[in-house]
Motif scaffolding. Structure first.
Motif, PDB file in Angstrom:
ATOM      1  N   GLN A  83     -11.248   8.431  -6.318  1.00 49.82           N
ATOM      2  CA  GLN A  83     -12.093   7.280  -5.949  1.00 49.82           C
ATOM      3  C   GLN A  83     -12.368   7.364  -4.448  1.00 49.82           C
ATOM      4  OE1 GLN A  83     -10.531   3.260  -6.444  1.00 49.82           O
ATOM      5  NE2 GLN A  83     -12.596   2.580  -6.999  1.00 49.82           N
ATOM      6  N   GLU A  95      -8.942   8.477  -2.978  1.00 49.15           N
ATOM      7  CA  GLU A  95      -7.597   8.279  -3.517  1.00 49.15           C
ATOM      8  C   GLU A  95      -7.527   9.009  -4.854  1.00 49.15           C
ATOM      9  OE1 GLU A  95      -6.331   4.226  -4.224  1.00 49.15           O
ATOM     10  OE2 GLU A  95      -4.379   4.857  -4.962  1.00 49.15           O
ATOM     11  N   LEU A 115      -4.129   8.983 -11.258  1.00 53.39           N
ATOM     12  CA  LEU A 115      -3.716   9.798 -12.403  1.00 53.39           C
ATOM     13  C   LEU A 115      -4.256   9.232 -13.714  1.00 53.39           C
ATOM     14  CD1 LEU A 115      -1.901  12.203 -13.178  1.00 53.39           C
ATOM     15  CD2 LEU A 115       0.014  10.600 -13.324  1.00 53.39           C
ATOM     16  N   ARG A 116      -4.668  10.155 -14.587  1.00 63.08           N
ATOM     17  CA  ARG A 116      -5.088   9.747 -15.927  1.00 63.08           C
ATOM     18  C   ARG A 116      -4.336  10.604 -16.950  1.00 63.08           C
ATOM     19  NH1 ARG A 116      -6.452   6.342 -13.236  1.00 63.08           N
ATOM     20  NH2 ARG A 116      -8.517   5.460 -12.827  1.00 63.08           N
ATOM     21  N   ASP A 145       0.420   0.630   0.403  1.00 61.35           N
ATOM     22  CA  ASP A 145      -0.444   0.146  -0.676  1.00 61.35           C
ATOM     23  C   ASP A 145      -0.219  -1.338  -0.933  1.00 61.35           C
ATOM     24  OD1 ASP A 145      -2.330   0.512  -2.557  1.00 61.35           O
ATOM     25  OD2 ASP A 145      -1.144   1.771  -3.900  1.00 61.35           O
ATOM     26  N   ARG A 175      -6.304  -5.886  -3.772  1.00 59.50           N
ATOM     27  CA  ARG A 175      -7.607  -6.367  -4.236  1.00 59.50           C
ATOM     28  C   ARG A 175      -7.594  -7.857  -4.602  1.00 59.50           C
ATOM     29  NH1 ARG A 175      -6.215  -2.536  -8.053  1.00 59.50           N
ATOM     30  NH2 ARG A 175      -5.723  -3.398 -10.117  1.00 59.50           N
ATOM     31  N   GLU A 209      -9.078  -2.738  -0.730  1.00 59.07           N
ATOM     32  CA  GLU A 209      -9.201  -2.240  -2.105  1.00 59.07           C
ATOM     33  C   GLU A 209     -10.046  -3.206  -2.926  1.00 59.07           C
ATOM     34  OE1 GLU A 209      -5.432   0.061  -3.680  1.00 59.07           O
ATOM     35  OE2 GLU A 209      -4.835  -1.922  -2.965  1.00 59.07           O
ATOM     36  N   GLU A 267     -16.045  -5.005  -4.878  1.00 60.35           N
ATOM     37  CA  GLU A 267     -16.952  -4.893  -6.021  1.00 60.35           C
ATOM     38  C   GLU A 267     -18.371  -5.365  -5.674  1.00 60.35           C
ATOM     39  OE1 GLU A 267     -15.225  -6.805  -9.420  1.00 60.35           O
ATOM     40  OE2 GLU A 267     -13.550  -5.396  -9.485  1.00 60.35           O
ATOM     41  N   TYR A 272     -15.340  -0.483  -6.920  1.00 58.68           N
ATOM     42  CA  TYR A 272     -16.396  -0.111  -7.861  1.00 58.68           C
ATOM     43  C   TYR A 272     -17.782  -0.200  -7.223  1.00 58.68           C
ATOM     44  CZ  TYR A 272     -12.815  -0.525 -11.498  1.00 58.68           C
ATOM     45  OH  TYR A 272     -11.718  -0.361 -12.247  1.00 58.68           O
TER      46      TYR A 272
END
Ligand SMILES: Nc1nc2c(ncn2[C@@H]2O[C@@H]3COP(=O)(O)O[C@H]4[C@@H](O)[C@H](n5cnc6c(=O)[nH]c(N)nc65)O[C@@H]4COP(=O)(O)O[C@H]3[C@H]2O)c(=O)[nH]1
Length: 869
Positions: A637, A651, A654-655, A773, A797, A830, A833, A852
């Motif tokens: 991202q 950043e 992980l998926r 973070d 966020r 963070e 949007e 996003y």
């Protein structure tokens, strides 16, 4: 005998010869003398008659003399044979018995008449074939003596000694046998031999023998046993030097001095010495000497000699046993078969306070404390009677009345008939040990702060309660309790007040449940209650409500009153699970549900929770296969520089591409990976993958491109030198240290230990940047930010979400940015949007943004495409 026989033999010749000589001399001399004396013939005739009468008279006297003499001889010979103690038998050369004396008739058991017709063969045992050899060897003329077996008239045999010789009588050969019954003599000899054997045997058993030493000749002798003790072959004579050669200097000196005293002054001695046998074995011997004195002179030394090694060993053992008895730190008490105390050692006195005089003759009951019941002693005696031993813990009483615990060992001593003769009791005072054990046991099983059972004890109790419930066909409930907002109280009021709150909570819980229930503290602000012996589930709800009610009352902490509620998760056995661990998990899950539902409430474990739990379990199993199965992928991202819109950072997120479930977001599996420890390997994979990708992006897009990766606190805890490997990897791959930014959580900073500090400082020293973070959600202290030289703060966020002009979140974000810049820390926001959020953040000077609005996390190829102008 020879003399007589010879006289008898020649009597028949001598008597007529004497008669003839006399008669001839008489005739010649008497007629001549008469002629000279009487010249007239008429008177001669008259005198001739007188002369003839005189001749008859003289010859009759001579005959009488000779026959009388012969009779005397014969009667003397007869009396010798008749009264002889031995049997005298005379056989002719064919073996026929010619004559035998009375003793022979008695000995063989025949009458004289029977004896007259007997042959030598009849006097011998049936087996004897050669009568001649049994009475006499033919060749022997001078006689022979030998032993043999003869037979009585009744057929029984007996042992004899035969002295036999050949005789010649009247020109014929005769065998004369003098036979002596030696049955008794042989019996005595046999007895003597047996008693000698017995003596030798006893000597060997007692290891005792005798010795003698002739002072004049200097020669000595010893018995077989003495030779055996010295380990040498027996021989008749030995020298003094030989005998003394078995002693070493000290013993030899002693024995030589004693021998000299015995010889010089007739002084006996009795010594115990050590010798070394011919086979090199050391033996203890006792030598006793008695000098043999005649006319004031010592002629001989005689004495006994005994191997006393066994006795010495026994004495040593006894001495040692006495030493042990006297000096043992354990109390020892010896009782007889009737349990009367025979002796006690000093340690007994020290331990019990009773002296030997006070207890000897009494029974051990004198020590009884009354703490053990009858059954205890019955079992003890049962064991003692069946196997002679008993061991265990006993509470007894000292003389001063104080009770004490002892570890008691009783052993039994039996006689050769298997009867009890003694019992020996050994005991040590274990009161202190028991007290220590009690303390250790309490520490191991109870929570020190509240005094409640701890996790370990709770498990035991739960397992016991499960068994009990099974036995009684009942149910039980496990309540998992977590104090709400305890952390805040702790942080606000300090640990002391926190502890006080926990103690008071424990107190309230104890007063909310029944006597038979268990309240335990797991640690922190977590408690567990086991409600046992349930027939009806409703009681669980009542108790849960009663607990909640108890927590309604505020807690008095110092001068403040504070409210702390509790969230309760409930699970029921056997409905929800059949093992302790499962019940704990269930109750824990239910408690989280209660918490999520707004706290200060209880929640029952449900089937859906169970499904969730099972799902987690399956996921956890699959997670083990994810790395080897190459199911992970990194998404990137972009992190945008708000002032310029440039993207030089990203950043890595992980998926997990699960083979059947599809894409699984990190929030669903990272906690699992942390629990199982798999996060270490996964985290390393993320680093190497991100490093590979950043190298690519640096060449493709921008030379100072940076990728942030998330590093879990578990990685810091489990792999204390992991950072070194990462730094070396960057070096080896020609990657600038700033290529990677390590994102850590606030929680990590709050619980730093030495190792974590070293790792963080290690990154700092190597030039690897660190980002904090989710800033704002925890309790980070500014001093940590400085200490670890944090490079970026990431505003969580949740603050960005509701950002609007003049909002409190706006003020907060502004404050964070200002503070960070003061500390020379850059800020990343963070979850941006919207354009508005971006604009506001830019206005307050926030350095970077992520969200996003710019781009969601993208797979590497898509991200590369995104970067392309
Ligand atoms: N609502 C909203 N969300 C946005 C927006 N922009 C980004 N996000 C999401 O916010 C999360 C940011 O990551 P995080 O705070 O580090 O939070 C991460 C991080 O704590 C953890 N995580 C992800 N990858 C790793 C990893 O490799 N290692 C470790 N230890 N944790 C990771 O999982 C968390 C969740 O990651 P993701 O699901 O990828 O969720 C990401 C991302 O997709 C936005 O505009 N709106």
């Amino acid at each position: 005998m020879k003399l007589f026989s010879r006289k008898l033999r020649y009597a028949a010749i001598r008597i007529p010869l004497i008669y003839c000589v006399f008669a001839v001399l008489w005739i010649m001399a008497s007629d001549q003398t008469l002629a000279l004396l009487l010249p007239e013939a008429a008177s001669i005739t008259h005198f001739q008659t007188l002369k003839g009468l005189l001749f008859i008279l003289l010859t009759a006297a001579l005959l009488y003399h000779l026959i009388h003499r012969q009779q005397l001889l014969a009667s003397r010979y007869n009396s010798l044979t008749v009264h002889a103690n031995d049997s005298i038998l005379l056989f002719d050369h064919q073996g026929k018995l010619v004559d035998a004396n009375d003793r022979a008739l008695r000995m063989y058991g025949y009458t004289r008449d029977q004896m007259q017709h007997i042959h030598a063969r009849q006097l011998l045992p049936d087996a004897a074939s050669d009568w001649r050899s049994c009475f006499l060897a033919e060749a022997q003329h001078n006689g022979i003596i030998f032993e043999s077996e003869h037979k009585h008239a009744d057929g029984s045999t007996f042992s004899v000694e035969v002295s036999a010789c050949l005789l010649k009588i009247g020109g014929s050969d005769y065998i004369q046998a003098i036979v002596r019954d030696i049955t008794e003599r042989l019996r005595v000899v046999e007895k003597l031999r047996e008693s000698e054997q017995l003596l030798a045997h006893m000597s060997a058993i007692a290891h005792i023998g005798g010795w003698e030493f002739d002072v004049e000749t200097g020669i000595g002798s010893w018995t077989r046993e003495v030779a055996h003790i010295h380990g040498v072959e027996f021989k008749d004579n030995i020298s003094a030097e030989f005998g003394l050669g078995f002693y070493e200097a000290e013993s030899r000196e002693k024995i030589e001095a004693a021998i000299q005293q015995a010889i010089d002054h007739g002084k006996p001695y009795d010594l115990e010495l050590e010798l070394v046998t011919a086979r090199g074995i050391r033996k203890w011997v006792r030598t006793v000497c008695t000098p043999h004195i005649i006319d004031g002179r010592v002629l001989k030394l005689q004495g006994s000699f005994q191997d006393i090694s066994d006795r010495k060993v026994a004495e040593d053992k006894m001495r040692l046993a006495t030493l042990v008895f006297e000096n043992s730190s354990e109390a020892i008490m010896v009782v007889d078969a009737e349990s009367q105390i025979l002796s006690v050692n000093p340690a007994f006195t020290e331990m019990t306070g009773y002296t030997a005089q006070e207890v000897v003759g009494k029974t051990p009951k004198i020590l009884a404390s009354g703490k053990q019941d009858r059954k205890f002693y019955e079992e003890m005696w049962h064991l003692l009677d069946s196997n002679g031993k008993w061991q265990g813990e006993v509470w007894n009483r000292r003389k001063n009345g104080e009770s004490y615990a002892e570890w008691l060992t009783i052993d039994t001593i039996y006689n050769e008939h298997g009867e009890v003769i003694r019992r020996v009791a050994l005991f040590s005072d274990i009161t202190k040990n028991k007290q220590n054990q009690e303390v250790i046991w309490r520490q191991a099983n109870f929570d020190q702060l509240t005094g409640l059972p701890n996790r370990r004890m709770l498990h035991d109790r739960l397992n016991q309660e499960i068994l009990k419930a099974d036995r009684n066909h009942q149910m039980l409930a496990v309540l998992f309790l977590d104090l709400d907002r305890f952390k805040e109280v702790n942080d606000t009021y300090g640990h002391l007040m926190g502890d006080q709150l926990l103690q008071e909570s424990a107190h309230r819980l104890l007063h909310s449940v029944r006597e038979c229930d268990t309240v335990a503290r797991l640690g922190g602000d977590e408690f567990v209650v086991i409600l046992s012996g349930l027939q009806d589930k409703d009681v669980v709800q009542d108790i849960a409500q009663s607990i909640l009610k108890k927590f309604d009352t505020p807690f008095q902490l110092d001068n403040d009153l504070t409210h702390v509620s509790v969230s309760i998760g409930i699970t029921i056995y056997p409905e929800d699970g059949n093992a302790g661990e499962v019940l704990f998990k269930n109750a824990d899950q239910a408690m989280y549900v209660a918490k999520n539902n707004g706290r200060n409430r209880y929640s029952y474990f449900t089937a859906s929770m169970q499904a969730h739990a099972q799902n987690r379990m399956r996921l956890s199993n699959d997670l083990h296969l994810a790395l080897p199965g190459q199911q992970f992928e990194l998404y990137y991202q972009p992190i945008v520089e708000l002032a310029t819109g440039q993207v030089h950072k990203a950043e890595a997120l992980l998926r997990w591409q699960h083979p059947t479930r599809g894409m699984i977001p990190p929030d669903n599996f990272i906690p699992l990976a942390e629990e199982t420890g798999l996060i270490v390997d996964i985290g390393n994979w993320v680093f190497y993958e991100a490093a590979r990708q950043v190298k690519r992006l640096q060449s493709l897009h921008h030379a100072s491109f940076q990728i942030s990766i998330n590093k879990s606190p578990v990685q810091f805890h489990n792999e204390t030198h992991g950072h070194e490997a990462w730094i070396s990897f960057l070096l080896m791959n020609d990657l600038p240290r700033q290529s990677i930014v390590v994102e850590i959580t606030e929680g990590l900073l709050m619980h730093t230990d030495e190792s974590i500090s070293a790792q963080l400082l290690g990154f700092r020293d190597a030039g690897v940047q660190v980002a904090l973070d989710d800033f704002g959600t925890g309790y980070s202290s500014l001093s940590y930010l400085k200490k670890f030289d944090i490079d970026y703060l990431k505003i969580d966020r949740i603050f960005v979400r509701n950002l609007s002009r003049n909002s409190s979140d706006m003020a907060l974000c502004e404050a964070i940015v200002m503070m960070a810049h003061k500390l020379d820390i850059k800020v990343i926001a963070e979850g941006i949007e919207t354009e508005e959020q971006r604009e506001l953040l830019q206005q307050i000077g926030c350095d970077f943004g992520q969200g996003y609005l710019f781009s969601p996390p993208l797979p590497a190829p898509a991200f590369e495409a995104y970067l392309r102008p």
